[in-house]
Design an enzyme around this catalytic site. Structure first.
Site, mmCIF file in Angstrom:
data_model
loop_
_atom_site.group_PDB
_atom_site.id
_atom_site.type_symbol
_atom_site.label_atom_id
_atom_site.label_comp_id
_atom_site.label_asym_id
_atom_site.label_seq_id
_atom_site.Cartn_x
_atom_site.Cartn_y
_atom_site.Cartn_z
ATOM 1 N N ALA A 170 38.300 46.021 39.497
ATOM 2 C CA ALA A 170 38.961 45.594 38.257
ATOM 3 C C ALA A 170 40.251 44.804 38.524
ATOM 4 O O ALA A 170 40.886 44.971 39.560
ATOM 5 C CB ALA A 170 39.272 46.822 37.413
ATOM 6 N N CYS A 304 42.197 36.694 30.043
ATOM 7 C CA CYS A 304 41.182 35.712 30.443
ATOM 8 C C CYS A 304 40.738 34.896 29.241
ATOM 9 O O CYS A 304 40.205 33.817 29.390
ATOM 10 C CB CYS A 304 39.998 36.400 31.075
ATOM 11 S SG CYS A 304 39.127 37.451 29.929
#
Ligand code: NAD
Length: 474
Positions: A170, A304
Protein backbone atom coordinates in the site's frame (compact mmCIF):
# COMPACT_ATOMS: atom_id res chain seq x y z
CA UNK A 1 -6.76 2.59 23.99
CA UNK A 2 -5.98 0.22 21.14
CA UNK A 3 -3.18 2.52 20.01
CA UNK A 4 -1.70 2.56 23.51
CA UNK A 5 -1.75 -1.20 23.76
CA UNK A 6 -0.08 -1.58 20.36
CA UNK A 7 2.62 0.94 21.10
CA UNK A 8 3.27 0.38 24.76
CA UNK A 9 6.80 -0.96 24.39
CA UNK A 10 9.11 1.99 24.09
CA UNK A 11 12.58 1.95 22.57
CA UNK A 12 15.33 4.59 22.66
CA UNK A 13 15.31 7.02 19.77
CA UNK A 14 18.44 7.85 17.86
CA UNK A 15 18.53 11.01 15.80
CA UNK A 16 21.71 11.31 13.82
CA UNK A 17 24.46 10.57 16.27
CA UNK A 18 22.58 11.73 19.31
CA UNK A 19 20.71 9.35 21.50
CA UNK A 20 17.89 10.89 23.49
CA UNK A 21 16.66 9.36 26.68
CA UNK A 22 13.07 10.05 25.59
CA UNK A 23 11.42 7.23 23.75
CA UNK A 24 9.12 6.73 20.82
CA UNK A 25 6.64 3.93 20.29
CA UNK A 26 7.51 1.12 17.93
CA UNK A 27 5.10 -0.29 15.37
CA UNK A 28 4.51 -4.00 15.87
CA UNK A 29 4.36 -6.76 13.32
CA UNK A 30 1.12 -8.75 13.26
CA UNK A 31 2.05 -12.40 12.96
CA UNK A 32 -0.21 -15.37 13.56
CA UNK A 33 -2.68 -13.33 15.59
CA UNK A 34 -0.08 -11.60 17.77
CA UNK A 35 1.26 -8.05 17.77
CA UNK A 36 4.97 -8.66 18.14
CA UNK A 37 8.06 -6.51 18.42
CA UNK A 38 10.45 -7.04 15.51
CA UNK A 39 13.90 -8.42 16.26
CA UNK A 40 15.38 -6.38 13.43
CA UNK A 41 18.25 -3.97 13.85
CA UNK A 42 16.90 -1.73 11.06
CA UNK A 43 14.24 0.82 11.96
CA UNK A 44 12.71 3.74 10.08
CA UNK A 45 11.44 6.90 11.76
CA UNK A 46 7.85 8.00 11.24
CA UNK A 47 7.37 11.79 11.33
CA UNK A 48 4.41 14.03 11.92
CA UNK A 49 4.41 15.91 8.58
CA UNK A 50 3.15 19.10 10.26
CA UNK A 51 6.14 19.32 12.61
CA UNK A 52 8.67 16.76 11.38
CA UNK A 53 8.90 15.39 14.92
CA UNK A 54 9.56 11.67 15.16
CA UNK A 55 6.37 10.09 16.48
CA UNK A 56 7.05 6.38 16.06
CA UNK A 57 9.39 3.90 14.48
CA UNK A 58 8.66 1.09 12.08
CA UNK A 59 10.82 -2.00 11.61
CA UNK A 60 12.20 -3.46 8.43
CA UNK A 61 11.03 -6.99 9.17
CA UNK A 62 13.69 -9.70 9.09
CA UNK A 63 13.60 -12.53 6.57
CA UNK A 64 12.67 -14.91 9.39
CA UNK A 65 9.72 -12.73 10.44
CA UNK A 66 8.46 -12.43 6.87
CA UNK A 67 8.69 -16.20 6.46
CA UNK A 68 6.78 -16.69 9.72
CA UNK A 69 4.07 -14.32 8.43
CA UNK A 70 3.59 -16.09 5.11
CA UNK A 71 3.69 -19.53 6.76
CA UNK A 72 0.97 -18.36 9.12
CA UNK A 73 -1.13 -17.27 6.12
CA UNK A 74 -0.59 -20.66 4.45
CA UNK A 75 -1.60 -22.63 7.56
CA UNK A 76 -4.66 -20.47 8.19
CA UNK A 77 -5.74 -20.87 4.56
CA UNK A 78 -6.38 -24.57 5.04
CA UNK A 79 -9.23 -24.02 7.46
CA UNK A 80 -10.27 -20.48 6.49
CA UNK A 81 -10.96 -21.43 2.88
CA UNK A 82 -13.29 -24.18 4.17
CA UNK A 83 -15.34 -21.96 6.50
CA UNK A 84 -18.86 -21.23 5.37
CA UNK A 85 -19.55 -18.03 3.50
CA UNK A 86 -22.07 -17.12 6.19
CA UNK A 87 -19.53 -17.32 8.99
CA UNK A 88 -17.06 -15.18 7.02
CA UNK A 89 -19.86 -12.72 6.36
CA UNK A 90 -20.62 -12.51 10.10
CA UNK A 91 -17.04 -11.44 10.84
CA UNK A 92 -17.22 -8.65 8.30
CA UNK A 93 -20.63 -7.52 9.55
CA UNK A 94 -19.03 -7.08 12.98
CA UNK A 95 -15.95 -5.49 11.41
CA UNK A 96 -17.86 -2.75 9.60
CA UNK A 97 -19.59 -1.83 12.86
CA UNK A 98 -16.29 -1.64 14.74
CA UNK A 99 -14.82 0.64 12.06
CA UNK A 100 -17.91 2.87 12.21
CA UNK A 101 -17.70 3.07 16.00
CA UNK A 102 -14.00 4.03 15.87
CA UNK A 103 -13.93 6.32 12.86
CA UNK A 104 -12.68 9.32 14.85
CA UNK A 105 -9.88 7.35 16.52
CA UNK A 106 -8.78 6.01 13.14
CA UNK A 107 -8.91 9.49 11.60
CA UNK A 108 -6.73 10.91 14.38
CA UNK A 109 -4.04 8.33 13.72
CA UNK A 110 -4.16 9.15 9.99
CA UNK A 111 -3.80 12.89 10.58
CA UNK A 112 -0.90 12.34 12.94
CA UNK A 113 1.14 10.24 10.49
CA UNK A 114 -0.12 11.40 7.09
CA UNK A 115 -0.90 15.06 7.75
CA UNK A 116 -4.29 15.39 6.02
CA UNK A 117 -7.10 17.30 7.75
CA UNK A 118 -9.31 15.41 10.17
CA UNK A 119 -12.28 15.80 7.79
CA UNK A 120 -10.20 14.29 4.98
CA UNK A 121 -9.00 11.54 7.30
CA UNK A 122 -12.58 10.63 8.22
CA UNK A 123 -13.35 10.53 4.51
CA UNK A 124 -10.37 8.19 4.06
CA UNK A 125 -11.83 5.77 6.62
CA UNK A 126 -15.34 6.20 5.25
CA UNK A 127 -14.32 5.18 1.70
CA UNK A 128 -12.63 2.07 3.07
CA UNK A 129 -15.62 1.31 5.24
CA UNK A 130 -17.77 1.27 2.11
CA UNK A 131 -15.65 -1.57 0.78
CA UNK A 132 -16.00 -3.47 4.05
CA UNK A 133 -19.77 -2.97 3.83
CA UNK A 134 -19.63 -4.35 0.30
CA UNK A 135 -17.89 -7.51 1.55
CA UNK A 136 -21.04 -8.20 3.58
CA UNK A 137 -22.84 -8.92 0.27
CA UNK A 138 -20.54 -11.87 -0.28
CA UNK A 139 -23.49 -14.29 -0.33
CA UNK A 140 -24.46 -12.96 -3.74
CA UNK A 141 -21.02 -11.80 -4.92
CA UNK A 142 -19.68 -15.36 -4.78
CA UNK A 143 -22.46 -16.86 -6.89
CA UNK A 144 -21.31 -18.91 -9.85
CA UNK A 145 -23.06 -19.51 -13.16
CA UNK A 146 -24.76 -22.51 -14.71
CA UNK A 147 -25.64 -23.46 -18.25
CA UNK A 148 -27.83 -26.56 -18.45
CA UNK A 149 -27.68 -28.86 -21.50
CA UNK A 150 -24.55 -27.40 -23.02
CA UNK A 151 -24.68 -30.58 -24.99
CA UNK A 152 -26.82 -33.70 -24.67
CA UNK A 153 -26.96 -34.89 -21.04
CA UNK A 154 -24.34 -32.39 -19.96
CA UNK A 155 -24.60 -29.21 -17.83
CA UNK A 156 -21.81 -26.75 -17.08
CA UNK A 157 -21.36 -24.67 -13.98
CA UNK A 158 -18.72 -22.37 -12.55
CA UNK A 159 -17.74 -21.76 -8.93
CA UNK A 160 -15.91 -18.76 -7.55
CA UNK A 161 -13.19 -20.13 -5.30
CA UNK A 162 -10.40 -18.58 -3.24
CA UNK A 163 -6.90 -18.92 -4.67
CA UNK A 164 -4.71 -19.01 -1.56
CA UNK A 165 -2.44 -16.48 0.10
CA UNK A 166 -2.79 -12.99 -1.37
CA UNK A 167 -0.62 -9.97 -0.62
CA UNK A 168 -1.11 -6.20 -0.64
CA UNK A 169 1.46 -3.39 -0.91
CA UNK A 170 0.00 0.00 0.00
CA UNK A 171 0.98 3.68 -0.51
CA UNK A 172 1.04 6.53 2.03
CA UNK A 173 -1.77 8.72 0.80
CA UNK A 174 -4.82 6.75 2.01
CA UNK A 175 -3.73 4.86 5.12
CA UNK A 176 -7.21 3.42 5.76
CA UNK A 177 -8.99 3.28 2.42
CA UNK A 178 -6.33 1.49 0.40
CA UNK A 179 -5.53 -1.34 2.87
CA UNK A 180 -9.31 -1.70 3.16
CA UNK A 181 -9.56 -2.11 -0.64
CA UNK A 182 -7.26 -5.07 -0.22
CA UNK A 183 -7.57 -7.54 2.65
CA UNK A 184 -11.34 -7.45 3.43
CA UNK A 185 -12.39 -8.44 -0.09
CA UNK A 186 -9.62 -11.00 -0.42
CA UNK A 187 -10.40 -12.55 2.95
CA UNK A 188 -14.18 -12.67 2.71
CA UNK A 189 -13.73 -14.74 -0.47
CA UNK A 190 -11.76 -17.29 1.56
CA UNK A 191 -8.18 -16.18 0.86
CA UNK A 192 -5.71 -15.30 3.59
CA UNK A 193 -3.78 -12.06 3.39
CA UNK A 194 -0.28 -10.71 3.87
CA UNK A 195 -0.22 -6.92 4.00
CA UNK A 196 2.66 -4.48 3.79
CA UNK A 197 1.42 -1.00 4.63
CA UNK A 198 3.36 2.09 3.61
CA UNK A 199 6.34 2.43 5.94
CA UNK A 200 5.41 6.11 6.36
CA UNK A 201 1.89 5.55 7.72
CA UNK A 202 1.52 2.09 9.29
CA UNK A 203 -0.35 3.17 12.47
CA UNK A 204 -3.88 3.18 11.10
CA UNK A 205 -3.42 -0.24 9.50
CA UNK A 206 -2.42 -1.66 12.88
CA UNK A 207 -5.60 -0.31 14.43
CA UNK A 208 -7.60 -1.83 11.59
CA UNK A 209 -5.88 -5.18 12.17
CA UNK A 210 -6.76 -5.10 15.87
CA UNK A 211 -10.39 -4.38 15.03
CA UNK A 212 -10.45 -7.25 12.55
CA UNK A 213 -9.16 -9.56 15.25
CA UNK A 214 -11.81 -8.22 17.66
CA UNK A 215 -14.43 -8.90 14.98
CA UNK A 216 -13.44 -12.57 15.13
CA UNK A 217 -10.98 -13.13 12.26
CA UNK A 218 -9.01 -16.29 13.15
CA UNK A 219 -5.25 -16.10 13.78
CA UNK A 220 -3.22 -16.12 10.58
CA UNK A 221 -5.98 -14.98 8.23
CA UNK A 222 -4.31 -11.54 8.16
CA UNK A 223 -0.58 -11.05 8.75
CA UNK A 224 1.21 -7.69 8.57
CA UNK A 225 4.88 -7.12 7.80
CA UNK A 226 6.69 -3.80 7.55
CA UNK A 227 9.59 -2.60 5.46
CA UNK A 228 10.63 -1.31 2.07
CA UNK A 229 12.36 -2.99 -0.85
CA UNK A 230 13.29 -6.25 0.89
CA UNK A 231 9.67 -6.74 2.00
CA UNK A 232 8.42 -5.97 -1.52
CA UNK A 233 10.90 -8.39 -3.08
CA UNK A 234 9.90 -11.04 -0.57
CA UNK A 235 6.24 -10.66 -1.59
CA UNK A 236 7.09 -10.78 -5.32
CA UNK A 237 9.21 -13.92 -4.89
CA UNK A 238 7.63 -16.14 -2.24
CA UNK A 239 6.02 -19.11 -4.01
CA UNK A 240 3.10 -19.42 -1.55
CA UNK A 241 1.81 -15.97 -2.50
CA UNK A 242 -0.56 -16.37 -5.44
CA UNK A 243 -1.68 -12.78 -6.12
CA UNK A 244 -0.50 -9.24 -5.38
CA UNK A 245 -2.44 -5.99 -5.18
CA UNK A 246 -0.26 -2.92 -5.47
CA UNK A 247 -1.21 0.74 -5.20
CA UNK A 248 1.43 3.45 -5.48
CA UNK A 249 3.82 5.14 -7.89
CA UNK A 250 4.63 4.05 -11.44
CA UNK A 251 8.22 3.34 -10.55
CA UNK A 252 7.34 0.79 -7.86
CA UNK A 253 4.24 -0.53 -9.65
CA UNK A 254 6.00 -1.38 -12.90
CA UNK A 255 8.75 -3.13 -10.98
CA UNK A 256 6.32 -5.18 -8.87
CA UNK A 257 4.19 -6.05 -11.91
CA UNK A 258 7.20 -7.37 -13.75
CA UNK A 259 8.85 -9.22 -10.87
CA UNK A 260 5.60 -10.69 -9.51
CA UNK A 261 4.26 -11.84 -12.86
CA UNK A 262 7.63 -13.36 -13.81
CA UNK A 263 7.10 -15.54 -10.74
CA UNK A 264 3.70 -16.63 -12.02
CA UNK A 265 1.57 -14.47 -9.73
CA UNK A 266 -1.47 -12.44 -10.65
CA UNK A 267 -0.51 -8.79 -10.12
CA UNK A 268 -2.70 -5.73 -10.24
CA UNK A 269 -0.79 -2.44 -10.20
CA UNK A 270 -2.74 0.76 -9.64
CA UNK A 271 -0.29 3.56 -10.28
CA UNK A 272 0.24 7.29 -10.79
CA UNK A 273 -1.96 9.88 -12.41
CA UNK A 274 -2.27 13.22 -14.14
CA UNK A 275 -6.02 13.81 -14.14
CA UNK A 276 -7.51 16.42 -16.44
CA UNK A 277 -10.62 18.49 -15.76
CA UNK A 278 -12.05 19.90 -18.98
CA UNK A 279 -14.01 23.09 -18.33
CA UNK A 280 -16.58 24.02 -20.99
CA UNK A 281 -17.93 27.56 -21.16
CA UNK A 282 -21.52 26.34 -20.64
CA UNK A 283 -20.65 24.79 -17.25
CA UNK A 284 -22.19 26.07 -14.03
CA UNK A 285 -19.40 28.44 -13.08
CA UNK A 286 -20.00 28.42 -9.34
CA UNK A 287 -20.02 24.62 -9.08
CA UNK A 288 -17.11 24.21 -11.43
CA UNK A 289 -14.79 26.58 -9.60
CA UNK A 290 -15.70 25.08 -6.20
CA UNK A 291 -15.17 21.55 -7.42
CA UNK A 292 -11.93 22.34 -9.23
CA UNK A 293 -10.48 23.97 -6.13
CA UNK A 294 -11.57 21.06 -3.89
CA UNK A 295 -10.31 18.42 -6.30
CA UNK A 296 -6.99 20.11 -7.10
CA UNK A 297 -5.93 21.21 -3.62
CA UNK A 298 -7.83 18.98 -1.17
CA UNK A 299 -5.56 16.61 0.77
CA UNK A 300 -2.73 18.87 -0.48
CA UNK A 301 -3.12 17.27 -3.91
CA UNK A 302 -1.87 13.93 -2.59
CA UNK A 303 -4.69 11.92 -4.14
CA UNK A 304 -4.39 9.66 -7.14
CA UNK A 305 -7.70 11.18 -8.29
CA UNK A 306 -6.68 14.81 -7.70
CA UNK A 307 -7.70 16.98 -10.66
CA UNK A 308 -4.23 18.38 -11.12
CA UNK A 309 -4.66 19.66 -14.68
CA UNK A 310 -7.41 21.98 -15.91
CA UNK A 311 -8.13 22.61 -19.58
CA UNK A 312 -10.16 25.77 -20.03
CA UNK A 313 -12.08 25.68 -23.29
CA UNK A 314 -12.99 28.87 -25.21
CA UNK A 315 -14.68 31.50 -23.04
CA UNK A 316 -14.00 29.50 -19.86
CA UNK A 317 -10.49 30.95 -20.07
CA UNK A 318 -11.84 34.13 -18.52
CA UNK A 319 -12.65 32.26 -15.26
CA UNK A 320 -9.01 31.90 -14.36
CA UNK A 321 -8.69 35.00 -12.11
CA UNK A 322 -11.68 33.83 -10.05
CA UNK A 323 -10.19 30.37 -9.75
CA UNK A 324 -7.02 31.95 -8.38
CA UNK A 325 -9.03 34.00 -5.84
CA UNK A 326 -10.81 30.89 -4.54
CA UNK A 327 -7.58 28.92 -4.25
CA UNK A 328 -6.04 31.84 -2.34
CA UNK A 329 -8.82 31.66 0.22
CA UNK A 330 -7.97 28.08 1.25
CA UNK A 331 -6.46 27.78 4.72
CA UNK A 332 -3.23 25.84 5.01
CA UNK A 333 -2.65 24.44 8.49
CA UNK A 334 -1.80 21.33 10.48
CA UNK A 335 -4.48 18.73 9.78
CA UNK A 336 -5.76 18.66 13.35
CA UNK A 337 -6.29 22.45 13.51
CA UNK A 338 -9.86 23.69 13.17
CA UNK A 339 -10.68 25.25 9.81
CA UNK A 340 -7.72 23.73 7.96
CA UNK A 341 -8.52 23.11 4.28
CA UNK A 342 -5.24 21.44 3.48
CA UNK A 343 -2.37 20.09 5.51
CA UNK A 344 1.31 19.43 4.80
CA UNK A 345 2.98 17.15 2.27
CA UNK A 346 4.19 13.81 3.55
CA UNK A 347 7.97 14.49 3.73
CA UNK A 348 10.54 17.26 3.24
CA UNK A 349 11.65 15.35 0.09
CA UNK A 350 8.10 15.52 -1.28
CA UNK A 351 8.08 19.27 -0.60
CA UNK A 352 11.39 19.65 -2.41
CA UNK A 353 10.13 17.67 -5.40
CA UNK A 354 6.92 19.71 -5.62
CA UNK A 355 8.66 23.08 -5.30
CA UNK A 356 11.23 22.14 -7.92
CA UNK A 357 8.48 21.07 -10.34
CA UNK A 358 6.82 24.47 -9.78
CA UNK A 359 10.14 26.15 -10.56
CA UNK A 360 10.58 24.03 -13.69
CA UNK A 361 7.22 25.37 -14.92
CA UNK A 362 8.38 28.96 -14.35
CA UNK A 363 11.70 28.26 -16.10
CA UNK A 364 9.90 26.75 -19.08
CA UNK A 365 7.65 29.78 -19.56
CA UNK A 366 4.47 29.07 -17.55
CA UNK A 367 2.91 31.97 -15.58
CA UNK A 368 2.94 31.53 -11.83
CA UNK A 369 -0.53 32.85 -10.96
CA UNK A 370 -0.44 31.70 -7.36
CA UNK A 371 2.74 30.66 -5.56
CA UNK A 372 2.36 28.50 -2.45
CA UNK A 373 6.05 27.86 -1.93
CA UNK A 374 6.58 30.46 0.77
CA UNK A 375 3.47 29.68 2.77
CA UNK A 376 3.90 30.48 6.45
CA UNK A 377 1.99 28.29 8.89
CA UNK A 378 2.22 29.87 12.32
CA UNK A 379 3.39 27.45 14.98
CA UNK A 380 4.30 24.81 12.36
CA UNK A 381 7.35 26.37 10.75
CA UNK A 382 9.09 22.99 10.42
CA UNK A 383 6.20 21.31 8.60
CA UNK A 384 6.26 20.26 4.94
CA UNK A 385 3.74 22.84 3.83
CA UNK A 386 3.15 24.06 0.30
CA UNK A 387 0.14 26.29 -0.30
CA UNK A 388 -2.19 26.13 -3.31
CA UNK A 389 -0.24 26.95 -6.47
CA UNK A 390 -1.54 27.66 -9.97
CA UNK A 391 0.54 27.64 -13.13
CA UNK A 392 -1.12 29.18 -16.20
CA UNK A 393 -0.09 29.11 -19.89
CA UNK A 394 1.15 25.57 -19.46
CA UNK A 395 1.95 23.60 -22.61
CA UNK A 396 2.16 19.84 -23.06
CA UNK A 397 5.95 19.75 -23.43
CA UNK A 398 6.62 21.24 -19.97
CA UNK A 399 7.90 19.03 -17.18
CA UNK A 400 5.19 20.33 -14.81
CA UNK A 401 2.68 18.82 -17.27
CA UNK A 402 4.41 15.57 -18.18
CA UNK A 403 5.22 14.52 -14.58
CA UNK A 404 2.87 13.69 -11.74
CA UNK A 405 3.38 16.47 -9.16
CA UNK A 406 1.39 14.94 -6.27
CA UNK A 407 1.10 18.25 -4.44
CA UNK A 408 -1.30 21.22 -4.25
CA UNK A 409 -0.43 22.46 -7.74
CA UNK A 410 -2.92 23.02 -10.54
CA UNK A 411 -1.52 23.36 -14.04
CA UNK A 412 -3.82 25.15 -16.47
CA UNK A 413 -3.88 24.63 -20.22
CA UNK A 414 -6.18 26.25 -22.76
CA UNK A 415 -8.02 24.82 -25.76
CA UNK A 416 -10.21 26.29 -28.49
CA UNK A 417 -12.68 23.43 -28.70
CA UNK A 418 -13.80 20.22 -27.03
CA UNK A 419 -12.01 18.22 -29.76
CA UNK A 420 -8.75 20.00 -28.98
CA UNK A 421 -9.21 19.28 -25.27
CA UNK A 422 -9.90 15.57 -25.90
CA UNK A 423 -6.84 15.43 -28.09
CA UNK A 424 -4.66 16.80 -25.27
CA UNK A 425 -6.06 14.34 -22.71
CA UNK A 426 -5.69 11.33 -25.00
CA UNK A 427 -2.06 12.14 -25.80
CA UNK A 428 -1.16 12.13 -22.10
CA UNK A 429 0.20 8.71 -21.10
CA UNK A 430 -1.59 8.71 -17.71
CA UNK A 431 -5.19 7.51 -17.71
CA UNK A 432 -6.48 7.21 -14.15
CA UNK A 433 -9.42 9.60 -14.05
CA UNK A 434 -10.86 12.70 -15.67
CA UNK A 435 -13.85 15.05 -15.36
CA UNK A 436 -15.78 17.27 -17.71
CA UNK A 437 -17.62 20.34 -16.48
CA UNK A 438 -20.60 21.13 -18.72
CA UNK A 439 -24.37 21.46 -18.57
CA UNK A 440 -24.76 19.94 -22.03
CA UNK A 441 -25.59 16.21 -22.05
CA UNK A 442 -24.38 15.74 -25.62
CA UNK A 443 -21.01 17.29 -24.77
CA UNK A 444 -20.69 15.05 -21.70
CA UNK A 445 -21.58 11.99 -23.75
CA UNK A 446 -19.10 12.81 -26.51
CA UNK A 447 -16.40 13.29 -23.88
CA UNK A 448 -17.03 9.99 -22.09
CA UNK A 449 -17.06 8.12 -25.39
CA UNK A 450 -13.98 9.64 -26.93
CA UNK A 451 -11.70 10.12 -23.98
CA UNK A 452 -9.25 7.30 -23.33
CA UNK A 453 -9.23 7.32 -19.52
CA UNK A 454 -10.33 4.72 -16.98
CA UNK A 455 -12.79 6.69 -14.87
CA UNK A 456 -14.82 9.63 -16.15
CA UNK A 457 -16.84 11.98 -14.02
CA UNK A 458 -19.51 14.25 -15.53
CA UNK A 459 -20.71 16.68 -12.88
CA UNK A 460 -23.46 18.11 -15.09
CA UNK A 461 -25.61 18.53 -11.98
CA UNK A 462 -24.49 19.66 -8.53
CA UNK A 463 -22.57 16.83 -6.87
CA UNK A 464 -24.62 14.34 -4.92
CA UNK A 465 -22.23 14.39 -2.01
CA UNK A 466 -22.57 16.41 1.13
CA UNK A 467 -20.26 19.29 1.95
CA UNK A 468 -18.67 17.20 4.70
CA UNK A 469 -17.25 14.74 2.19
CA UNK A 470 -16.60 17.21 -0.61
CA UNK A 471 -12.85 17.28 0.01
CA UNK A 472 -12.77 13.58 0.63
CA UNK A 473 -13.55 12.30 -2.83
CA UNK A 474 -10.52 10.23 -3.88
P1 NAD B 1 5.33 4.48 -3.61
O1 NAD B 1 5.34 3.76 -4.90
O2 NAD B 1 6.52 5.26 -3.22
O3 NAD B 1 5.07 3.42 -2.43
C1 NAD B 1 4.04 2.45 -2.51
C2 NAD B 1 4.51 1.15 -1.89
O4 NAD B 1 5.58 0.59 -2.68
C3 NAD B 1 5.05 1.33 -0.48
O5 NAD B 1 4.56 0.27 0.32
C4 NAD B 1 6.57 1.29 -0.66
O6 NAD B 1 7.21 0.68 0.44
C5 NAD B 1 6.77 0.45 -1.91
N1 NAD B 1 7.87 0.97 -2.75
C6 NAD B 1 8.24 2.27 -2.93
N2 NAD B 1 9.25 2.36 -3.81
C7 NAD B 1 9.53 1.11 -4.20
C8 NAD B 1 10.46 0.56 -5.13
N3 NAD B 1 11.32 1.33 -5.81
N4 NAD B 1 10.47 -0.77 -5.30
C9 NAD B 1 9.61 -1.55 -4.63
N5 NAD B 1 8.70 -1.08 -3.75
C10 NAD B 1 8.65 0.23 -3.53
O7 NAD B 1 4.01 5.39 -3.60
P2 NAD B 1 3.60 6.46 -2.51
O8 NAD B 1 4.50 7.64 -2.63
O9 NAD B 1 3.43 5.81 -1.19
O10 NAD B 1 2.13 6.84 -3.04
C11 NAD B 1 1.90 7.86 -3.99
C12 NAD B 1 1.69 7.30 -5.37
O11 NAD B 1 0.61 6.37 -5.36
C13 NAD B 1 1.28 8.36 -6.39
O12 NAD B 1 1.97 8.12 -7.58
C14 NAD B 1 -0.22 8.13 -6.58
O13 NAD B 1 -0.74 8.56 -7.82
C15 NAD B 1 -0.31 6.65 -6.43
N6 NAD B 1 -1.65 6.20 -6.08
C16 NAD B 1 -2.36 5.52 -7.02
C17 NAD B 1 -3.65 5.10 -6.73
C18 NAD B 1 -4.47 4.37 -7.75
O14 NAD B 1 -5.50 3.82 -7.39
N7 NAD B 1 -4.05 4.33 -8.99
C19 NAD B 1 -4.21 5.36 -5.47
C20 NAD B 1 -3.42 6.04 -4.53
C21 NAD B 1 -2.13 6.44 -4.84
Amino acid sequence: AIMRSLWKNKVPLEVGRMCYSSSVPTTKLFIDGKFVESKTSEWLDIHNPATNEVIARVPKATQEEMLAAVDSCSRAYESWSETSILSRQQIFLRYQQLIKDNIKELAKSITLEQGKTLADAEGDVFRGLQVVEHTCSITSLMLGETLPSITRDMDTYTYRLPIGVCAGIAPFNFPAMIPLWMFPMGMVCGNTYLLKPSERVPGCTMLLAKMLQDAGAPDGTLNIIHGQHAAVNFICDHPAIRAISFVGSNQAGEYIYERGSKNGKRVQSNMGAKNHGVVMPDANKENTLNQLVGAAFGAAGQRCMALSTAILVGEARSWLPELVERAKALRVNAGDQPGADLGPLITPEAKKRVTSLIQSGVDEGASLLLDGRKVNVKGYENGNFVGPTILGNVTTNMKCYTEEIFGPVLVVLEADSLDDAINIVNKNPYGNGTAIFTTNGATARKYTHEVDVGQVREPVTPPLISEKWRHSVL
